[in-house]
Design an enzyme around this catalytic site. Sequence first.
Site, PDB file in Angstrom:
ATOM      1  N   ARG A 141       0.840  -1.189   0.000  1.00  0.00           N
ATOM      2  CA  ARG A 141       0.000   0.000   0.000  1.00  0.00           C
ATOM      3  C   ARG A 141       0.880   1.246   0.000  1.00  0.00           C
ATOM      4  O   ARG A 141       2.005   1.224   0.521  1.00  0.00           O
ATOM      5  CB  ARG A 141      -0.912   0.011   1.228  1.00  0.00           C
ATOM      6  N   LYS A 166      -2.285  -1.766   7.792  1.00  0.00           N
ATOM      7  CA  LYS A 166      -3.696  -1.401   7.885  1.00  0.00           C
ATOM      8  C   LYS A 166      -4.383  -2.138   9.018  1.00  0.00           C
ATOM      9  O   LYS A 166      -5.292  -1.612   9.648  1.00  0.00           O
ATOM     10  CB  LYS A 166      -4.375  -1.712   6.549  1.00  0.00           C
ATOM     11  N   HIS A 241      -2.798   3.617  -6.482  1.00  0.00           N
ATOM     12  CA  HIS A 241      -3.167   2.385  -5.770  1.00  0.00           C
ATOM     13  C   HIS A 241      -3.328   1.213  -6.729  1.00  0.00           C
ATOM     14  O   HIS A 241      -3.210   0.047  -6.319  1.00  0.00           O
ATOM     15  CB  HIS A 241      -4.464   2.597  -4.988  1.00  0.00           C
ATOM     16  N   ARG A 244      -0.827  -1.667  -6.936  1.00  0.00           N
ATOM     17  CA  ARG A 244      -1.026  -2.818  -6.041  1.00  0.00           C
ATOM     18  C   ARG A 244      -1.904  -3.869  -6.725  1.00  0.00           C
ATOM     19  O   ARG A 244      -1.593  -5.058  -6.700  1.00  0.00           O
ATOM     20  CB  ARG A 244      -1.658  -2.329  -4.738  1.00  0.00           C
ATOM     21  N   HIS A 275      -3.294  -8.849   3.471  1.00  0.00           N
ATOM     22  CA  HIS A 275      -4.738  -8.977   3.636  1.00  0.00           C
ATOM     23  C   HIS A 275      -5.047  -9.716   4.925  1.00  0.00           C
ATOM     24  O   HIS A 275      -4.374 -10.691   5.267  1.00  0.00           O
ATOM     25  CB  HIS A 275      -5.350  -9.742   2.457  1.00  0.00           C
ATOM     26  N   TYR A 284      -9.365 -10.148  -6.775  1.00  0.00           N
ATOM     27  CA  TYR A 284      -8.488  -9.896  -7.923  1.00  0.00           C
ATOM     28  C   TYR A 284      -8.770 -10.857  -9.080  1.00  0.00           C
ATOM     29  O   TYR A 284      -8.399 -10.589 -10.222  1.00  0.00           O
ATOM     30  CB  TYR A 284      -7.013 -10.002  -7.503  1.00  0.00           C
TER      31      TYR A 284
END
Length: 307
Positions: A141, A166, A241, A244, A275, A284
Amino acid sequence: MNWGQHLQDYLAIRRAMGFTMERHEKLLTQFTEYLAAHGAATLSIEHALAWATSPDAADARWWAARLSMVRGFAVHLHALDAVHQVPPHGLIPHSRRRTVPHLYTATEIAALVRAAGQLSGPLRAATYQSLICLLAATGMRVGEAIRLERADFDADLGLLTVRGTKFGKSRQLPLHSTVTAGLQEYLHLRDRLMPQTHSGALLLSARGFRLRYERVWVTFHPLVIQAGLTPRSPSSGPRIHDLRHSFAVATLLDWYREGADVQAMLPRLSTYLGHADPKHTYWYLSAAPELLALAADRLHTHQEDPR
């Protein structure tokens, strides 16, 4: 009403629960300043809605996101004193459609790096070139990249340690040898250009400070134009972003083409990307038609296998 102190108390509680709250702190600080400027003694739905929709030209999804941040703060205040109002869910109607990511090709990433090399000042140019390459090569990120400390890079082992992610967890990212070499080259250059810095950050601004999230976004947009990149979808253009997303999709495509057991490998990609749950990585699979075609072909082959 000491809005600033109430905000700091709220942020401290959320951070103790593992949330970083960087973006929340910035926006909620603006909100509390708005309340103070209007002499508000309590948080009202009227004030919350007026502030959330104050960027007139913004998308409704952005208004809703701003109001959502206020709602969390309002819940905290309401628990302390019921006089504070909590904005209800759905107050700002907006589409929940997820933005279609721009999947960068290797040629487009190279064009972005060349465009970054034209930025004013050799350190600024080198920093943004390194940032773009790092995001494209690791899928981290943006916030994680700019929070990296120099000490988080182990050139001997070819590792980056990503801290304060995150979800409040740290992880180590093994780097390709070219990425390790590129970071070493960048560090040699920045040490020569700026022996004395104001920050321990890995990536430095032209003045020797840590990069600011907002400034990175502002700088990146002109690079997209200069690189000649165009939106592939009318709903969204190339974003930083999306580097990513591109990394994740490229990794999955490579695994499919190599005949790897993608189902078994997916948790590794989830861990690398940071994640919290592998289910977030499954998204994805729908990001590229080619990826869906390969997945469908794999399923068809599996169904025809007599074993």
